[in-house]
Design an enzyme around this catalytic site. Structure first.
Site, PDB file in Angstrom:
ATOM      1  N   GLU A 164       0.908  -1.241   0.095  1.00 51.78           N
ATOM      2  CA  GLU A 164       0.057   0.123  -0.099  1.00 51.78           C
ATOM      3  C   GLU A 164       0.906   1.621  -0.011  1.00 51.78           C
ATOM      4  O   GLU A 164       0.811   1.896   0.840  1.00 51.78           O
ATOM      5  CB  GLU A 164      -0.960   0.000   1.162  1.00 51.78           C
ATOM      6  CG  GLU A 164      -1.811  -1.180   1.240  1.00 51.78           C
ATOM      7  CD  GLU A 164      -3.223  -1.060   2.424  1.00 51.78           C
ATOM      8  OE1 GLU A 164      -2.566  -0.296   3.241  1.00 51.78           O
ATOM      9  OE2 GLU A 164      -3.967  -1.958   2.534  1.00 51.78           O
ATOM     10  N   GLU A 360      -5.082  -8.696   0.835  1.00 52.55           N
ATOM     11  CA  GLU A 360      -5.579  -8.598   2.221  1.00 52.55           C
ATOM     12  C   GLU A 360      -7.161  -8.619   2.136  1.00 52.55           C
ATOM     13  O   GLU A 360      -7.649  -7.614   1.346  1.00 52.55           O
ATOM     14  CB  GLU A 360      -5.077  -7.482   2.817  1.00 52.55           C
ATOM     15  CG  GLU A 360      -3.877  -7.308   3.513  1.00 52.55           C
ATOM     16  CD  GLU A 360      -3.252  -6.037   3.919  1.00 52.55           C
ATOM     17  OE1 GLU A 360      -4.070  -5.497   4.641  1.00 52.55           O
ATOM     18  OE2 GLU A 360      -1.839  -5.954   3.959  1.00 52.55           O
TER      19      GLU A 360
HETATM   20  C1  BGP Z   1      -4.058  -2.613   5.664  1.00 51.19           C
HETATM   21  C2  BGP Z   1      -2.625  -2.616   6.114  1.00 51.19           C
HETATM   22  C3  BGP Z   1      -2.335  -3.395   7.155  1.00 51.19           C
HETATM   23  C4  BGP Z   1      -3.573  -3.596   8.211  1.00 51.19           C
HETATM   24  C5  BGP Z   1      -4.921  -3.420   7.495  1.00 51.19           C
HETATM   25  C6  BGP Z   1      -5.848  -3.418   8.655  1.00 51.19           C
HETATM   26  O1  BGP Z   1      -4.378  -0.973   5.034  1.00 51.19           O
HETATM   27  O2  BGP Z   1      -1.932  -3.207   5.175  1.00 51.19           O
HETATM   28  O3  BGP Z   1      -1.067  -2.953   7.849  1.00 51.19           O
HETATM   29  O4  BGP Z   1      -3.416  -2.768   9.339  1.00 51.19           O
HETATM   30  O5  BGP Z   1      -4.949  -2.489   6.723  1.00 51.19           O
HETATM   31  O6  BGP Z   1      -6.489  -2.129   8.937  1.00 51.19           O
HETATM   32  P1  BGP Z   1      -6.355  -1.595  10.407  1.00 51.19           P
HETATM   33  O7  BGP Z   1      -5.515  -2.085  11.001  1.00 51.19           O
HETATM   34  O8  BGP Z   1      -5.974  -0.035  10.205  1.00 51.19           O
HETATM   35  O9  BGP Z   1      -7.446  -1.841  11.265  1.00 51.19           O
END
Ligand code: BGP
Length: 456
Positions: A164, A360
């Site tokens: 990202e 993801e």
């Molecule tokens: C994505 C990232 C992760 C992770 C995930 C969940 O954007 O790559 O690192 O954190 O989001 O989001 P969050 O942890 O902000 O709830």
């Protein structure tokens, strides 16, 4: 029964800074997260910092066993740049030993590693020299990438450069969720540009080091849906896609920065500083595959007032609150599984049907202990429903010819989430914060069946 393609990757994703722990030991130096926690601890949920996280450093072997136990055949995590090269130049032998053992443990348990190089964890030695605003960051990253390919290329076949890349840009230079937490659109575009060139330079290094592996990049994808078909709303959506999707996806896959994006940046005095030779680097060095992280769509409408030059992305598009949306109230994100079909079609139609995977997807839920049954298992039926729905739309896209080769859930074991600490849990395994013990959730049992049947 929905069947997925042969050799489909079922797995999970995590990252070094969110899981490893040992943040300032075994030779590792500070990243922006270690520094920010030290200097502004009050910003972090319940004072939870990057020191211990999930202690993967001490648990990686059992964790690989656990992956096998729920039938996962692949796993993405990242290398910590500040651990491998504590000063940017010198290789840390303890890091080499750790990562080799970790990757070997994955292979020993039938889990294919996908190794990423950067997950929001800029080393402090780079940040004190201006971070990604400094053009030297490109060469520094390329050197790190080459070093990693040379050290671990015998164990790792699939690599990715950045996770990202837009997120460290917008959170660090527009929205203040990452250090250095400045608000400056022009500096943000410079950081984005250097990040793009660093990605390209890493691909170039990869092609020089190896002829066998594959390399890609992980992008966050939030397909844009306009409020209406009115010309102004459509323009807002177009611009949102330019900035948020095409800015990295086009150069990564097609080797070009969209003309419309360059015109828009120029009109708004936001063009970064460039060099003539950049053109070639961007045009060549195409990825082999793309990873897309999908959590939520982006709904936009035309801005009510626009400033010229624009000061923030909100001058191009504003959020639209769709009254019919389904919400995950813990994270505040809309749940819209249909978008995965649209993403699959976008890859097929606009990006030469390049191989891609869902890198993801998942659902963060707070206070999950309230769903614990008498046997101590978290009954996360909401997560199972969430994934089933998303996989169904993905499946439809694959049936219609989209070249998707896998689905990775975020995440394997509940992990540390930046400023949110351990508030929202995402894992197939629950992490006990007092003991760092892991216990399988109901969704872990479900995932085992899905991967065994290659479908559901
Ligand atoms: C994505 C990232 C992760 C992770 C995930 C969940 O954007 O790559 O690192 O954190 O989001 O989001 P969050 O942890 O902000 O709830």
């Amino acid at each position: 029964m929905k069947h997925f393609p042969k050799n489909f990757l079922w797995g999970t994703a995590m990252s070094a800074p969110q899981t490893e722990g040992q943040n300032l030991s075994f030779g590792k130096t500070a990243t922006i997260w270690d520094h920010w926690f030290k200097t502004a601890q009050e910003k972090f949920y319940q004072d939870q910092g990057p020191k211990v996280t999930s202690d993967v450093y001490g648990h990686y072997l059992e964790d690989c066993r656990r992956m096998q136990a729920i039938g996962l055949n692949s796993f993405r995590t990242s290398i910590s740049w500040a651990r491998l090269l504590p000063d940017g130049k010198t290789i840390n032998p303890e890091a080499v030993a750790f990562y080799r053992q970790y990757f070997l443990a994955m292979l020993d348990h039938g889990v294919e590693p996908i190794i990423n190089l950067f997950h929001f964890d800029t080393p402090m030695w780079l940040m004190t020299r201006g971070g990604w605003e400094n053009r030297d960051s490109i060469d520094a990253f390329a050197f790190y990438a080459r070093t990693a390919f040379e050290l671990f290329g015998d164990l790792v076949d699939k690599w990715t450069t950045f996770n990202e890349p837009l997120v460290h840009v917008e959170c660090g230079y527009l929205y203040q969720y990452h250090y250095p937490a400045v608000v400056d659109f022009k500096r943000a575009t410079q950081v984005a540009y250097h990040t793009l060139l660093a990605h390209k330079a890493a691909i170039k290094a990869f092609r020089e080091v190896t002829q066998t592996g594959k390399i890609g990049i992980i992008l966050n994808i939030s397909p844009t849906y306009p409020k209406s078909e009115a010309k102004e709303d459509m323009l807002a959506a177009f611009r949102s896609d330019l900035l948020n999707t095409r800015s990295f996806l086009d150069p990564a896959v097609l080797g070009t920065i969209p003309d419309e994006l360059l015109v828009l940046l120029k009109e708004n005095e936001l063009l970064p500083e460039t060099k003539a030779e950049d053109h070639k680097l961007i045009e060549n060095n195409i990825v082999d595959f793309i990873g897309l992280n999908y959590y939520q769509p982006r709904r936009v409408q035309a801005p009510k007032v626009t400033r010229l030059p624009a000061q923030m992305p909100a001058d191009f598009y504003q959020p639209y609150d769709w009254p019919k949306k389904k919400l995950n109230p813990h994270r505040g994100w809309e749940i819209y599984p249909e978008a995965l079909y649209d993403v699959a079609m976008m890859m097929k139609e606009n990006y030469h049907n390049m191989p891609w995977y869902v890198s993801e997807n998942g659902m963060g839920v707070a206070a999950e202990e309230t769903f614990m049954n008498a046997d101590g298992e978290i009954e996360d039926d909401y997560r199972i429903a969430f994934m089933k729905e998303h996989l169904s739309y993905l499946h439809q896209g694959i049936r219609e010819g989209s070249n998707c080769f896998g689905y990775h859930a975020w995440t394997f074991v509940d992990c540390w989430s930046w400023l949110n600490g351990y508030k929202n849990r995402y894992g197939f395994y629950r992490l006990d914060l007092a003991t760092r013990e892991r216990s399988m959730k109901k969704s872990g049992r479900w995932m085992k069946q899905v991967s065994e049947n290659n479908g559901f």
